[in-house]
Design a protein around this motif. Structure first.
Motif, mmCIF file in Angstrom:
data_model
loop_
_atom_site.group_PDB
_atom_site.id
_atom_site.type_symbol
_atom_site.label_atom_id
_atom_site.label_comp_id
_atom_site.label_asym_id
_atom_site.label_seq_id
_atom_site.Cartn_x
_atom_site.Cartn_y
_atom_site.Cartn_z
ATOM 1 N N GLN A 127 0.983 -1.258 0.022
ATOM 2 C CA GLN A 127 0.109 -0.078 0.017
ATOM 3 C C GLN A 127 0.822 1.132 0.174
ATOM 4 O O GLN A 127 0.768 2.249 -0.680
ATOM 5 C CB GLN A 127 -0.888 -0.124 1.185
ATOM 6 C CG GLN A 127 -2.204 -0.928 1.316
ATOM 7 C CD GLN A 127 -2.831 -0.903 2.315
ATOM 8 O OE1 GLN A 127 -3.409 -0.030 2.742
ATOM 9 N NE2 GLN A 127 -2.965 -1.941 3.241
ATOM 10 N N ALA A 128 2.135 1.198 0.796
ATOM 11 C CA ALA A 128 2.975 2.260 0.935
ATOM 12 C C ALA A 128 3.494 2.657 -0.453
ATOM 13 O O ALA A 128 3.682 3.886 -0.985
ATOM 14 C CB ALA A 128 3.913 2.252 2.111
ATOM 15 N N LEU A 129 4.132 1.526 -1.126
ATOM 16 C CA LEU A 129 4.646 1.576 -2.433
ATOM 17 C C LEU A 129 3.966 1.999 -3.401
ATOM 18 O O LEU A 129 4.088 2.872 -4.368
ATOM 19 C CB LEU A 129 5.291 0.472 -2.704
ATOM 20 C CG LEU A 129 6.459 -0.308 -1.887
ATOM 21 C CD1 LEU A 129 6.748 -1.574 -2.100
ATOM 22 C CD2 LEU A 129 7.776 0.769 -1.965
ATOM 23 N N ASN A 130 2.525 1.597 -3.207
ATOM 24 C CA ASN A 130 1.520 2.220 -4.306
ATOM 25 C C ASN A 130 1.154 3.652 -4.228
ATOM 26 O O ASN A 130 0.730 4.120 -5.210
ATOM 27 C CB ASN A 130 0.023 1.219 -4.159
ATOM 28 C CG ASN A 130 0.309 -0.022 -5.187
ATOM 29 O OD1 ASN A 130 1.064 -0.141 -6.094
ATOM 30 N ND2 ASN A 130 -0.412 -0.958 -4.755
ATOM 31 N N ALA A 131 1.235 4.101 -3.026
ATOM 32 C CA ALA A 131 1.083 5.390 -2.643
ATOM 33 C C ALA A 131 2.231 6.329 -3.182
ATOM 34 O O ALA A 131 2.381 7.506 -2.910
ATOM 35 C CB ALA A 131 0.645 5.650 -1.257
ATOM 36 N N LEU A 136 11.416 3.065 -6.006
ATOM 37 C CA LEU A 136 11.461 3.358 -4.658
ATOM 38 C C LEU A 136 12.255 2.526 -3.616
ATOM 39 O O LEU A 136 12.624 1.439 -3.912
ATOM 40 C CB LEU A 136 9.885 3.278 -3.976
ATOM 41 C CG LEU A 136 8.860 4.192 -4.759
ATOM 42 C CD1 LEU A 136 7.411 3.995 -4.559
ATOM 43 C CD2 LEU A 136 9.189 5.641 -4.287
ATOM 44 N N ARG A 137 12.620 2.876 -2.502
ATOM 45 C CA ARG A 137 13.185 2.223 -1.723
ATOM 46 C C ARG A 137 12.609 1.140 -0.807
ATOM 47 O O ARG A 137 11.578 1.569 -0.270
ATOM 48 C CB ARG A 137 14.176 3.170 -0.712
ATOM 49 C CG ARG A 137 14.961 4.070 -1.455
ATOM 50 C CD ARG A 137 16.521 3.674 -1.960
ATOM 51 N NE ARG A 137 17.241 4.533 -2.456
ATOM 52 C CZ ARG A 137 18.602 4.852 -2.141
ATOM 53 N NH1 ARG A 137 19.301 3.890 -1.369
ATOM 54 N NH2 ARG A 137 19.240 5.853 -2.593
ATOM 55 N N VAL A 138 13.153 0.222 -0.442
ATOM 56 C CA VAL A 138 12.750 -0.681 0.685
ATOM 57 C C VAL A 138 13.798 -0.664 1.823
ATOM 58 O O VAL A 138 15.100 -1.346 1.348
ATOM 59 C CB VAL A 138 12.266 -1.955 0.231
ATOM 60 C CG1 VAL A 138 11.961 -3.042 1.640
ATOM 61 C CG2 VAL A 138 11.078 -1.858 -0.594
ATOM 62 N N GLY A 139 13.585 -0.685 2.887
ATOM 63 C CA GLY A 139 14.404 -0.909 4.059
ATOM 64 C C GLY A 139 13.737 -1.719 5.058
ATOM 65 O O GLY A 139 12.756 -1.811 5.107
ATOM 66 N N GLY A 178 16.431 -3.714 1.710
ATOM 67 C CA GLY A 178 15.280 -4.734 1.357
ATOM 68 C C GLY A 178 16.064 -6.032 0.899
ATOM 69 O O GLY A 178 15.689 -7.274 1.244
ATOM 70 N N GLU A 179 17.039 -5.872 -0.107
ATOM 71 C CA GLU A 179 17.725 -7.155 -0.495
ATOM 72 C C GLU A 179 18.410 -7.923 0.455
ATOM 73 O O GLU A 179 18.314 -9.016 0.749
ATOM 74 C CB GLU A 179 18.743 -6.532 -1.444
ATOM 75 C CG GLU A 179 18.179 -6.057 -2.920
ATOM 76 C CD GLU A 179 17.734 -4.816 -2.602
ATOM 77 O OE1 GLU A 179 16.947 -4.206 -3.596
ATOM 78 O OE2 GLU A 179 18.017 -3.925 -1.791
ATOM 79 N N LEU A 180 18.867 -7.134 1.605
ATOM 80 C CA LEU A 180 19.732 -8.003 2.888
ATOM 81 C C LEU A 180 18.587 -8.729 3.698
ATOM 82 O O LEU A 180 18.726 -9.638 3.915
ATOM 83 C CB LEU A 180 20.364 -6.882 3.570
ATOM 84 C CG LEU A 180 20.930 -7.354 4.927
ATOM 85 C CD1 LEU A 180 21.828 -8.585 4.732
ATOM 86 C CD2 LEU A 180 21.541 -6.133 5.772
ATOM 87 N N ALA A 181 17.548 -7.810 3.662
ATOM 88 C CA ALA A 181 16.277 -8.444 4.579
ATOM 89 C C ALA A 181 15.838 -9.687 3.851
ATOM 90 O O ALA A 181 15.383 -10.789 4.545
ATOM 91 C CB ALA A 181 15.183 -7.322 4.753
ATOM 92 N N ALA A 225 8.663 -2.224 -5.431
ATOM 93 C CA ALA A 225 9.647 -0.950 -5.121
ATOM 94 C C ALA A 225 10.625 -0.885 -6.452
ATOM 95 O O ALA A 225 10.771 0.472 -6.746
ATOM 96 C CB ALA A 225 10.707 -1.391 -3.778
ATOM 97 N N GLU A 226 11.113 -1.871 -7.021
ATOM 98 C CA GLU A 226 11.980 -1.659 -8.035
ATOM 99 C C GLU A 226 11.029 -0.944 -9.419
ATOM 100 O O GLU A 226 11.837 -0.159 -10.099
ATOM 101 C CB GLU A 226 12.656 -3.025 -8.443
ATOM 102 C CG GLU A 226 13.694 -2.896 -9.699
ATOM 103 C CD GLU A 226 14.122 -4.272 -9.837
ATOM 104 O OE1 GLU A 226 14.914 -4.089 -10.845
ATOM 105 O OE2 GLU A 226 13.750 -5.115 -9.545
ATOM 106 N N ALA A 227 9.867 -1.533 -9.512
ATOM 107 C CA ALA A 227 8.809 -1.052 -10.530
ATOM 108 C C ALA A 227 8.656 0.518 -10.549
ATOM 109 O O ALA A 227 8.621 1.021 -11.252
ATOM 110 C CB ALA A 227 7.663 -1.883 -10.714
#
Length: 363
Positions: A84-88, A117-120, A323-326, A112-114
């Motif tokens: 939802q956050a990424l879509n926003a 945006l960042r994922v942590g 996000g990749e590490l997670a 996120a990639e599309a």
């Protein structure tokens, strides 16, 4: 100074207080709103931490000023809230684990990639002074080439102290998914990515009894293994041993983490904490030498991963609690269970980059 990145927090439960306390002290981020399914809980946090707005999740996501969503919901909701956050159009930083299933974790990263945006993701304890000191020692060759490692997280269950411990015994819970992220993230940071895993698991008790208020006496059905043991082969060739357990109420004398190298042994502090002690024993010497921990972030600094991501967004650089590490850690946690269920060695499909050391000048 660059403008602070505006943060909205979704999920105002037990863990949110330390995040809100710490994020108020960092110049690079500003918490401007908090939301929860229980709006009263969000209002209470907003009042306690002087946050400008308490609102519904949808109101927070619709706020154009918010650039980063800090997702502190329970694990079962991690994927939905992240999407939802990424879509926003928001970057997202999520409490551990990244998601419950590998498919959900991959979906978050793909979204996120599309959207560029960042994922942590937590944990960010490896950015603390204790493990950063260990990383510096390893980089400097203090114990030579790391050959093997051992990690032990063994305790009684959270039903003895947590006010609502039910989700620790549901899918996405258990000692591996609850505490494993701290240990595995630290191991990957120090030893590099994991290549394969052999694991064994056990569900020792079919139910647990809550011993804390306000639910004292309530029975919890156990749906996940509560004792997980196994070995890891890192891509470097080093071999690790690991146990996570909620079945050890009387304690133990094993280290949190030790790294064994060609020239010595490094004793790593509790990866759930931010500071020491850090100890080293060099080949040919008797006894442990305690290493002074002078680097920043020695207290409970949960939230520095959010700050690091905000600074990396401004600089266009790689953030460390990524996000990749997670996802790599999420796959490893599943790997222990899959190996046990199938009676075979699990070969990892993902990899991760060991995060760069923090600058000594970090504040």
């Amino acid at each position: 100074m660059a403008r602070a990145k505006k943060v909205g927090v979704i999920g105002c439960g037990n863990i949110s207080s330390i995040y809100l306390q710490n994020l108020q002290q960092y110049d690079g981020v500003e918490v401007v709103a908090c939301a929860d399914l229980n709006i009263e809980r969000a209002q209470n946090k907003a009042t306690e931490f002087n946050i400008a707005k308490a609102c519904s999740v949808q109101e927070l996501l619709a706020d154009p000023d918010i650039e980063i969503v800090l997702n502190l919901t329970i694990p079962a909701a991690h994927m939905d809230v992240c999407i939802q956050a990424l879509n926003a159009g928001k970057h997202v930083y999520v409490e551990k684990p990244l998601a419950i299933s590998l498919q959900d974790g991959k979906r978050i990263l793909d979204y996120a990639e599309a959207r560029q945006l960042r994922v942590g993701a937590a944990p960010d304890t490896f950015l603390g002074a204790g493990i950063q000191t260990c990383l510096k020692l390893l980089k400097d060759g203090a114990i030579g080439e790391p050959l093997s490692a051992a990690a032990f997280m063994m305790a009684g269950g959270h039903e003895s102290w947590h006010p609502s411990p039910e989700f620790y015994y549901q899918a996405g819970g258990g000692p591996m998914f609850d505490m494993g992220p701290y240990y595995l993230t630290a191991l990957v940071a120090m030893m590099g990515p994991i290549f394969e895993i052999a694991g064994m698991t056990r569900m020792t008790f079919p139910e647990r009894t809550i011993m804390s208020e306000p639910k004292r006496g309530t029975k919890i059905p156990v749906e996940v293994p509560t004792h997980i043991a196994g070995t890891l082969r890192f891509s470097s060739g080093a071999i690790g041993t690991m146990i996570t357990s909620f079945d050890i109420p009387a304690g133990h004398s094993l280290p949190h983490i030790e790294i064994y190298g060609t020239k010595g042994t490094l004793q790593v502090p509790n990866p759930n904490n931010f500071s020491g002690p850090v100890r080293i024993q060099r080949a040919g010497q008797r006894g442990w030498e305690e290493v002074a921990v002078h680097l920043p972030y020695r207290d409970n600094c949960r939230g520095i991963g959010v700050l690091d991501m905000a600074e990396a967004i401004r600089a266009g650089s790689r953030h460390r609690a990524s996000g990749e590490l997670a996802y790599h850690v999420l796959e490893a946690m599943h790997g222990f269970h899959i190996s046990s269920d199938t009676g075979s060695v699990y070969r990892m499909t993902s990899t991760a980059v060991s995060p760069q050391l923090l600058s000594v000048a970090a504040k």
